[in-house]
Structures are given as C-alpha cells and as structure tokens.
Design a protein around this motif. Sequence first.
Motif, PDB file in Angstrom:
ATOM      1  N   ASP A 203      13.337   4.910 -61.335  1.00 51.86           N
ATOM      2  CA  ASP A 203      14.191   3.503 -61.515  1.00 51.86           C
ATOM      3  C   ASP A 203      15.299   3.802 -62.348  1.00 51.86           C
ATOM      4  N   GLU A 204      15.193   4.596 -63.350  1.00 51.74           N
ATOM      5  CA  GLU A 204      16.441   4.804 -64.369  1.00 51.74           C
ATOM      6  C   GLU A 204      17.594   5.397 -63.543  1.00 51.74           C
ATOM      7  N   VAL A 205      17.194   6.497 -62.900  1.00 51.85           N
ATOM      8  CA  VAL A 205      18.068   6.994 -62.116  1.00 51.85           C
ATOM      9  C   VAL A 205      18.804   6.192 -61.134  1.00 51.85           C
ATOM     10  N   ARG A 206      17.963   5.300 -60.616  1.00 52.89           N
ATOM     11  CA  ARG A 206      18.706   4.457 -59.316  1.00 52.89           C
ATOM     12  C   ARG A 206      19.819   3.596 -60.211  1.00 52.89           C
ATOM     13  N   GLN A 207      19.438   3.246 -61.432  1.00 52.25           N
ATOM     14  CA  GLN A 207      20.318   2.164 -62.212  1.00 52.25           C
ATOM     15  C   GLN A 207      21.555   3.091 -62.575  1.00 52.25           C
ATOM     16  N   PRO A 260      29.288   0.488 -46.742  1.00 53.46           N
ATOM     17  CA  PRO A 260      29.164   0.302 -45.271  1.00 53.46           C
ATOM     18  C   PRO A 260      29.069  -1.063 -44.617  1.00 53.46           C
ATOM     19  N   PRO A 261      29.176  -1.277 -43.443  1.00 56.78           N
ATOM     20  CA  PRO A 261      29.262  -2.545 -42.922  1.00 56.78           C
ATOM     21  C   PRO A 261      27.735  -3.331 -42.860  1.00 56.78           C
ATOM     22  N   GLY A 262      26.772  -2.531 -43.310  1.00 55.06           N
ATOM     23  CA  GLY A 262      25.568  -3.132 -43.290  1.00 55.06           C
ATOM     24  C   GLY A 262      24.444  -2.116 -43.979  1.00 55.06           C
ATOM     25  N   ALA A 263      23.331  -2.403 -44.341  1.00 58.30           N
ATOM     26  CA  ALA A 263      22.284  -1.578 -44.766  1.00 58.30           C
ATOM     27  C   ALA A 263      21.986  -0.505 -44.003  1.00 58.30           C
ATOM     28  N   ILE A 264      21.445   0.577 -44.542  1.00 52.75           N
ATOM     29  CA  ILE A 264      21.102   1.956 -43.804  1.00 52.75           C
ATOM     30  C   ILE A 264      19.792   1.860 -43.535  1.00 52.75           C
ATOM     31  N   THR A 265      18.946   1.332 -44.611  1.00 55.43           N
ATOM     32  CA  THR A 265      17.540   1.215 -44.552  1.00 55.43           C
ATOM     33  C   THR A 265      17.095  -0.136 -44.920  1.00 55.43           C
ATOM     34  N   ASN A 266      15.724  -0.267 -44.929  1.00 57.60           N
ATOM     35  CA  ASN A 266      15.117  -1.529 -45.604  1.00 57.60           C
ATOM     36  C   ASN A 266      14.472  -1.095 -46.817  1.00 57.60           C
ATOM     37  N   PRO A 267      15.387  -1.491 -48.008  1.00 54.38           N
ATOM     38  CA  PRO A 267      15.059  -1.009 -49.395  1.00 54.38           C
ATOM     39  C   PRO A 267      13.860  -1.647 -49.920  1.00 54.38           C
ATOM     40  N   GLY A 268      13.185  -1.223 -51.044  1.00 58.22           N
ATOM     41  CA  GLY A 268      12.053  -1.799 -51.855  1.00 58.22           C
ATOM     42  C   GLY A 268      12.622  -2.457 -52.755  1.00 58.22           C
ATOM     43  N   LEU A 269      11.630  -3.354 -53.528  1.00 59.79           N
ATOM     44  CA  LEU A 269      12.308  -4.132 -54.543  1.00 59.79           C
ATOM     45  C   LEU A 269      12.797  -3.313 -55.923  1.00 59.79           C
ATOM     46  N   SER A 270      12.268  -1.870 -55.993  1.00 61.56           N
ATOM     47  CA  SER A 270      12.926  -1.381 -57.192  1.00 61.56           C
ATOM     48  C   SER A 270      14.497  -0.939 -56.953  1.00 61.56           C
ATOM     49  N   ALA A 271      14.666  -0.776 -55.546  1.00 53.68           N
ATOM     50  CA  ALA A 271      16.330  -0.563 -55.278  1.00 53.68           C
ATOM     51  C   ALA A 271      17.124  -1.703 -55.525  1.00 53.68           C
ATOM     52  N   ILE A 272      16.531  -2.681 -55.027  1.00 54.56           N
ATOM     53  CA  ILE A 272      17.182  -4.261 -54.962  1.00 54.56           C
ATOM     54  C   ILE A 272      17.628  -4.151 -56.478  1.00 54.56           C
ATOM     55  N   GLU A 273      16.500  -4.390 -57.280  1.00 58.85           N
ATOM     56  CA  GLU A 273      16.887  -4.538 -58.570  1.00 58.85           C
ATOM     57  C   GLU A 273      17.814  -3.604 -59.357  1.00 58.85           C
ATOM     58  N   ALA A 274      17.824  -2.286 -58.983  1.00 60.14           N
ATOM     59  CA  ALA A 274      18.747  -1.255 -59.201  1.00 60.14           C
ATOM     60  C   ALA A 274      20.150  -1.656 -59.050  1.00 60.14           C
ATOM     61  N   ALA A 275      20.260  -2.229 -57.790  1.00 59.31           N
ATOM     62  CA  ALA A 275      21.634  -2.518 -57.296  1.00 59.31           C
ATOM     63  C   ALA A 275      22.120  -3.983 -58.193  1.00 59.31           C
TER      64      ALA A 275
END
Length: 312
Positions: A203-207, A260-275
């Motif tokens: 999580d911290e690395v993602r942020q 990119p013009p759109g998402a490249i994967t379907n992210p989980g909640l942790s990645a969305i929160e990091a973004a």
Amino acid sequence: MTRQRIIVLLGIFFIIFLWLIFSAPNHFPTYKIFTVDEGKTASEIAEELKNFSTIRSSLLFKLSLRFFSPSGMIRAGDYYFTKSESVLTVAYRLARGRFGVPVKKITLPEGVTNAEIAKIIKKQIPDFDMEGFLAEAESFEGRLFPDTYFFPVTVRPSQVVTSMNANFERRVAPLQTEIANSERSFEDIITMASLIEEEAKVDEVRQMISGILWKRVDSGMLLQVDAVFPYIIGKNTFELSLEDLKNDSPYNTYKHQGLPPGAITNPGLSAIEAALRPIKSDYWYYLADRQNMTHYAVDFEEHKANKARYLP
C-alpha cells in the motif's frame, strides 16, 4: 380376436407405455442446459425437448405435464441435466421449476484484465461464452471488481458484467465524496489505479508511485510505465526490448504523454485508494528489482545508478 389375445396386446401396450414413461431416450443430453423461454407454449417446448433428445414423445410430455401442473404452466429458465431422466421427471422439473443448476465458486484476483476474467471463468465453466463476454465487457475494463463470485454454470456474459460492475459500484461508493473533492476525474483515477495495481503490491509503495506518476502527468513528462506492455503485447518488464518501447499503441506511455486512454486492468480497492491518496515526495523515478523491492530516485542520473545496481 380372442379375449386372450386382446389381453396380451393390452399387456404389451401397457409395458410399452411404462417404458416410454419411465425410461430416458438413448441420447439424452447429460451435462447440457435446456432453456425454456418466457411465453412459449407447452406444445412449443415439447417439440424443442424432443429435438433436444430429452423426450421421445411430445404427447406423453404434455400428458405428464398436466399431472404436475393442471394448467399446463412451465416455469421459464435454464434447466441443467446431469443424468438421463424420464419424461415424467422432465415434466415434473419443468412444472415445478427444478432447475438443477450447480454454482461455481470463482475467484478473480486484483489486476485481472477482461481477457483474463474470460479465461478464468471458461476454465471453471466450459460452456461460458468468452467471445460474448469480451464484447459485453469491452467498455467496462477497470470497472469489473476483482473478488470471489458464485456463478451458476448457466451464467451469461451480460450477467457476469452486471454482477461485477455492480460490485465495483458498491465498493467505490464510500469514496465518491473524496473523488468529487479531488482534482481528478473518476475515469482518470480508475485508469491510474489500473497502472498502480500492476506496478506495486504494498500500500505505501503504491501511494509513493501514485505521487510520482501524478506529478509526471501534471508536468507533461512521459509516464514510461512498463505495466502497459502486458496489456499491449503480453510482455513484462524483464522481457521488453528497445523495439517494444516504440510500439504505436495509444496505451504506450513511452510514446504518448499523460494517462493511457483507459484502464489496463481491473484494479482492487487498495490501488484505487492509492490513486486517490498519493504521497508527495521529491522523487521522479522508481524501479522494482527482481525481488520486488522498490527503489526511488530524484533525478535521471540517480535512476540510472539504481538500474545499474539493482537490474544489472
């Protein structure tokens, strides 16, 4: 005709009748799905069952149906047959809505693409329509929430998309106020989350990476994220060549500025929160070594030194 002969003939007819009622056709379609569409008559369904090799006689089916449903009503839906069944049993199941559809537990990990979702489900449900799913899900890349699902073996592509997207909407609902108060659009946050999902797992690395990538977006600097290449050409960071970096795809962040013009994967909640919650820092560069340890750099010279040290 003598009375004795009549009794013998009646006995033969009775035996044949019992055989027709209580035995199944030789080519009964086991492990197959029979769909009863809404609004069809008993006669139409009887003919379809006969063509499907599920019954021998339309008349016997309709007579049996009347025994279980005096009105002749049949419940619409998908019926799954795991073994050969008599016309009496088939009529009972259709009259009472005994669908017999088994359910599969399917886990879709964080960061799966739509194509990977299709393959995972197909492995568990051989009759799943992969092509139909990819067509249905095309505009939902990034918004199909990775989770554990229980899908019936009769599940249709549209049902998978609806279920996964509804789960996505539920999961991000608590973040909507935070998203609205951010400087980013919802689409951009999900696209960034899909990159972060592939770039780091802590999580911290993602942020931290989120802070670096948003800073690059805002400054007009190329993102140069390797995570797009599995999506574009199926290669990971350690397989890429210099030629690969020149790929003309609009998703190539080595050639095109911004996200990119759109998402490249379907992210989980942790990645969305990091973004959504980037950590600000002086860093402009990062790399992950072969042990998945992340190393940061404030300028390109330091980044080159990290490459030489951690990716010889």
